[in-house]
Design a protein around this motif. Structure first.
Motif, mmCIF file in Angstrom:
data_model
loop_
_atom_site.group_PDB
_atom_site.id
_atom_site.type_symbol
_atom_site.label_atom_id
_atom_site.label_comp_id
_atom_site.label_asym_id
_atom_site.label_seq_id
_atom_site.Cartn_x
_atom_site.Cartn_y
_atom_site.Cartn_z
ATOM 1 N N ILE A 114 17.850 -3.812 13.131
ATOM 2 C CA ILE A 114 17.057 -4.727 13.947
ATOM 3 C C ILE A 114 15.603 -4.281 14.089
ATOM 4 C CG2 ILE A 114 18.667 -6.007 15.393
ATOM 5 C CD1 ILE A 114 18.346 -3.518 17.377
ATOM 6 N N GLN A 115 15.378 -2.960 14.092
ATOM 7 C CA GLN A 115 14.006 -2.508 14.314
ATOM 8 C C GLN A 115 13.351 -2.065 13.011
ATOM 9 O OE1 GLN A 115 15.462 0.767 16.139
ATOM 10 N NE2 GLN A 115 16.022 -0.174 18.056
ATOM 11 N N ASP A 116 13.838 -2.611 11.911
ATOM 12 C CA ASP A 116 13.272 -2.247 10.623
ATOM 13 C C ASP A 116 11.781 -2.434 10.568
ATOM 14 O OD1 ASP A 116 15.085 -1.617 8.277
ATOM 15 O OD2 ASP A 116 16.221 -3.144 9.383
ATOM 16 N N LEU A 117 11.066 -1.337 10.377
ATOM 17 C CA LEU A 117 9.616 -1.415 10.238
ATOM 18 C C LEU A 117 9.270 -1.139 8.785
ATOM 19 C CD1 LEU A 117 6.727 -1.484 11.466
ATOM 20 C CD2 LEU A 117 6.969 0.985 11.842
ATOM 21 N N GLU A 118 8.487 -2.040 8.209
ATOM 22 C CA GLU A 118 8.191 -1.891 6.798
ATOM 23 C C GLU A 118 6.711 -2.169 6.506
ATOM 24 O OE1 GLU A 118 10.849 -4.174 4.371
ATOM 25 O OE2 GLU A 118 10.192 -3.161 2.526
ATOM 26 N N LEU A 119 6.108 -1.242 5.765
ATOM 27 C CA LEU A 119 4.743 -1.445 5.300
ATOM 28 C C LEU A 119 4.812 -1.916 3.857
ATOM 29 C CD1 LEU A 119 3.084 1.898 6.538
ATOM 30 C CD2 LEU A 119 3.383 -0.261 7.792
ATOM 31 N N VAL A 120 4.158 -3.013 3.558
ATOM 32 C CA VAL A 120 4.183 -3.546 2.203
ATOM 33 C C VAL A 120 2.776 -3.529 1.626
ATOM 34 C CG1 VAL A 120 4.897 -5.469 0.733
ATOM 35 C CG2 VAL A 120 6.110 -5.047 2.887
ATOM 36 N N SER A 121 2.524 -2.531 0.805
ATOM 37 C CA SER A 121 1.239 -2.394 0.118
ATOM 38 C C SER A 121 0.045 -2.556 1.068
ATOM 39 C CB SER A 121 1.168 -3.415 -1.012
ATOM 40 O OG SER A 121 0.181 -3.023 -1.927
ATOM 41 N N VAL A 122 0.078 -1.784 2.145
ATOM 42 C CA VAL A 122 -0.938 -1.897 3.194
ATOM 43 C C VAL A 122 -2.196 -1.088 2.848
ATOM 44 C CG1 VAL A 122 -1.472 -1.331 5.595
ATOM 45 C CG2 VAL A 122 0.733 -2.366 5.019
ATOM 46 N N THR A 123 -3.317 -1.761 2.918
ATOM 47 C CA THR A 123 -4.601 -1.125 2.614
ATOM 48 C C THR A 123 -5.547 -1.254 3.801
ATOM 49 O OG1 THR A 123 -4.426 -1.514 0.230
ATOM 50 C CG2 THR A 123 -6.657 -1.262 1.103
ATOM 51 N N LYS A 124 -6.306 -0.181 4.056
ATOM 52 C CA LYS A 124 -7.373 -0.247 5.053
ATOM 53 C C LYS A 124 -8.665 0.241 4.432
ATOM 54 C CE LYS A 124 -9.420 -1.041 8.780
ATOM 55 N NZ LYS A 124 -9.459 -2.393 9.373
ATOM 56 N N ARG A 125 -9.660 -0.617 4.471
ATOM 57 C CA ARG A 125 -10.993 -0.226 4.011
ATOM 58 C C ARG A 125 -11.960 -0.260 5.182
ATOM 59 N NH1 ARG A 125 -10.201 -4.623 0.932
ATOM 60 N NH2 ARG A 125 -8.761 -4.220 -0.777
ATOM 61 N N TYR A 126 -12.825 0.744 5.243
ATOM 62 C CA TYR A 126 -13.969 0.718 6.165
ATOM 63 C C TYR A 126 -15.189 0.694 5.265
ATOM 64 C CZ TYR A 126 -10.557 2.607 9.535
ATOM 65 O OH TYR A 126 -9.464 2.819 10.332
ATOM 66 N N GLY A 127 -15.811 -0.452 5.101
ATOM 67 C CA GLY A 127 -16.904 -0.539 4.127
ATOM 68 C C GLY A 127 -16.379 -0.149 2.768
ATOM 69 N N THR A 128 -16.954 0.879 2.174
ATOM 70 C CA THR A 128 -16.503 1.288 0.833
ATOM 71 C C THR A 128 -15.443 2.390 0.890
ATOM 72 O OG1 THR A 128 -18.352 2.823 0.717
ATOM 73 C CG2 THR A 128 -18.666 0.663 -0.320
ATOM 74 N N THR A 129 -15.185 2.924 2.099
ATOM 75 C CA THR A 129 -14.145 3.954 2.232
ATOM 76 C C THR A 129 -12.761 3.307 2.219
ATOM 77 O OG1 THR A 129 -15.597 5.230 3.671
ATOM 78 C CG2 THR A 129 -13.262 5.828 3.698
ATOM 79 N N VAL A 130 -11.883 3.782 1.339
ATOM 80 C CA VAL A 130 -10.490 3.330 1.365
ATOM 81 C C VAL A 130 -9.692 4.366 2.150
ATOM 82 C CG1 VAL A 130 -8.472 2.654 0.012
ATOM 83 C CG2 VAL A 130 -10.780 2.197 -0.861
ATOM 84 N N ALA A 131 -9.383 4.034 3.404
ATOM 85 C CA ALA A 131 -8.710 4.996 4.290
ATOM 86 C C ALA A 131 -7.207 5.013 4.048
ATOM 87 C CB ALA A 131 -9.007 4.654 5.749
ATOM 88 N N VAL A 132 -6.653 3.844 3.671
ATOM 89 C CA VAL A 132 -5.221 3.718 3.373
ATOM 90 C C VAL A 132 -5.137 2.852 2.122
ATOM 91 C CG1 VAL A 132 -2.980 2.898 4.216
ATOM 92 C CG2 VAL A 132 -4.619 3.886 5.836
ATOM 93 N N ASP A 133 -4.475 3.365 1.090
ATOM 94 C CA ASP A 133 -4.551 2.730 -0.217
ATOM 95 C C ASP A 133 -3.191 2.186 -0.671
ATOM 96 O OD1 ASP A 133 -5.311 1.877 -2.694
ATOM 97 O OD2 ASP A 133 -5.861 3.852 -3.481
ATOM 98 N N ALA A 134 -2.948 0.930 -0.410
ATOM 99 C CA ALA A 134 -1.733 0.238 -0.867
ATOM 100 C C ALA A 134 -0.456 1.006 -0.549
ATOM 101 C CB ALA A 134 -1.827 -0.062 -2.361
ATOM 102 N N VAL A 135 -0.321 1.380 0.705
ATOM 103 C CA VAL A 135 0.833 2.171 1.136
ATOM 104 C C VAL A 135 2.040 1.281 1.453
ATOM 105 C CG1 VAL A 135 1.698 3.479 3.132
ATOM 106 C CG2 VAL A 135 -0.388 4.230 1.953
ATOM 107 N N SER A 136 3.177 1.637 0.875
ATOM 108 C CA SER A 136 4.432 0.954 1.188
ATOM 109 C C SER A 136 5.426 1.974 1.719
ATOM 110 C CB SER A 136 5.023 0.300 -0.070
ATOM 111 O OG SER A 136 4.177 -0.729 -0.524
ATOM 112 N N HIS A 137 6.137 1.578 2.751
ATOM 113 C CA HIS A 137 7.175 2.473 3.272
ATOM 114 C C HIS A 137 8.126 1.706 4.170
ATOM 115 C CE1 HIS A 137 9.086 6.255 4.182
ATOM 116 N NE2 HIS A 137 9.067 5.972 5.468
ATOM 117 N N HIS A 138 9.393 2.053 4.055
ATOM 118 C CA HIS A 138 10.407 1.462 4.929
ATOM 119 C C HIS A 138 10.836 2.545 5.917
ATOM 120 C CE1 HIS A 138 14.516 -0.781 5.230
ATOM 121 N NE2 HIS A 138 13.871 -0.716 6.365
#
Ligand code: ADP
Ligand code: ADP
Length: 225
Positions: free
Chosen positions: A1-25
């Motif tokens: 029920i509490q399944d948390l899943e990241l699907v290719s999550v990216t975070k950019r701040y301007g040109t900095t890629v802080a999180v690069d297409a991260v997936s995780h269950h």
């Protein structure tokens, strides 16, 4: 029920890629530590799950529902911060009940729910004190109660123990661990301390340079016997 899943999550701040297409269950009802050196993207990942930071790309699913674009209070997550951020002029009980007041819950209900949470973190006797009259460990338990009163499915903790002295830090590890078991919800705990992750986690997710390098049970990740 509490399944948390990241699907290719990216975070950019301007040109900095802080999180690069991260997936995780993330495993449901378990204690996960997000471990890695400063600047590798741990806090950004946590803040995106909480909704305090938008995702640049990808999606975040909780119980198979895309929560990526919901406001923080509507996600089923709650976040506990490093620097507790308690309201100095509100009593412990009022601090804990604050989010309920914002939601328009009536005073009787607020008091009852706050009392239940204070009992959970063993602070009943201190309900009428102000935050300044509490020790660091007690303030931290108030912050925990305040996050948990929203009944999250996932509790997010960003370096929650780093402001505590070493003795208290070790004691709070046990308290956090027990609390997670008792509640049966998922905890995702960001730390740069390997020993902390080993002591707490069912699963350790190791981040480096904006990606997940490794993930698995603590023993596997560190090749412990
Ligand atoms: P960690 O929690 O692992 O220390 P962060 O997620 O805080 O890592 O940061 C990852 C990268 O993103 C770092 O290079 C950091 O400088 C950058 N960063 C984080 N927050 C911001 C922000 N609000 N604006 C610009 N850059 C940021
Ligand atoms: P810590 O290293 O203590 O985890 P964070 O990386 O979480 O600190 O950063 C603390 C705050 O500063 C966050 O609000 C984050 O968004 C901001 N921040 C971090 N790195 C940068 C950066 N390079 N530029 C602008 N803001 C940043």
């Amino acid at each position: 029920i509490q399944d948390l899943e990241l699907v290719s999550v990216t975070k950019r701040y301007g040109t900095t890629v802080a999180v690069d297409a991260v997936s995780h269950h993330f495993r449901p009802a378990s204690y996960t530590c997000l471990l890695g050196p400063s600047g590798c993207g741990k806090s950004s990942t946590l803040r995106m799950i909480a909704g305090h930071e938008s995702v640049s790309d990808g999606s975040i699913l909780l119980a198979h529902r895309d929560i990526s674009h919901l406001p923080p209070a509507k996600r089923g997550t709650a976040m506990m911060f490093q620097n507790y951020a308690l309201f100095p002029h509100l009593s412990v009980a009022d601090n804990v009940a604050f989010s309920l007041k914002m939601k328009g819950v009536d005073a009787t209900d607020r008091r009852a729910k706050a009392a239940e949470m204070l009992d959970l973190v063993d602070l009943t006797a201190l309900a009428d004190r102000l935050p300044a009259q509490l020790s660091g460990g007690q303030q931290q338990r108030v912050a925990l109660a305040r996050a948990l009163i929203t009944r999250p499915q996932v509790l997010l903790l960003d370096e929650p123990l780093s402001a505590l002295d070493p003795f208290l830090r070790v004691r709070m590890r046990t308290e956090l661990r027990n609390l997670q078991k008792e509640l049966g919800i998922s905890f995702v705990h960001v730390t740069h301390g390997q020993d902390e992750a080993l002591a707490l986690a069912d699963e350790i997710v190791v981040m480096n340079n904006a990606v997940i390098e490794q993930a698995g049970p603590a023993r596997e990740v560190f090749n412990a016997p």
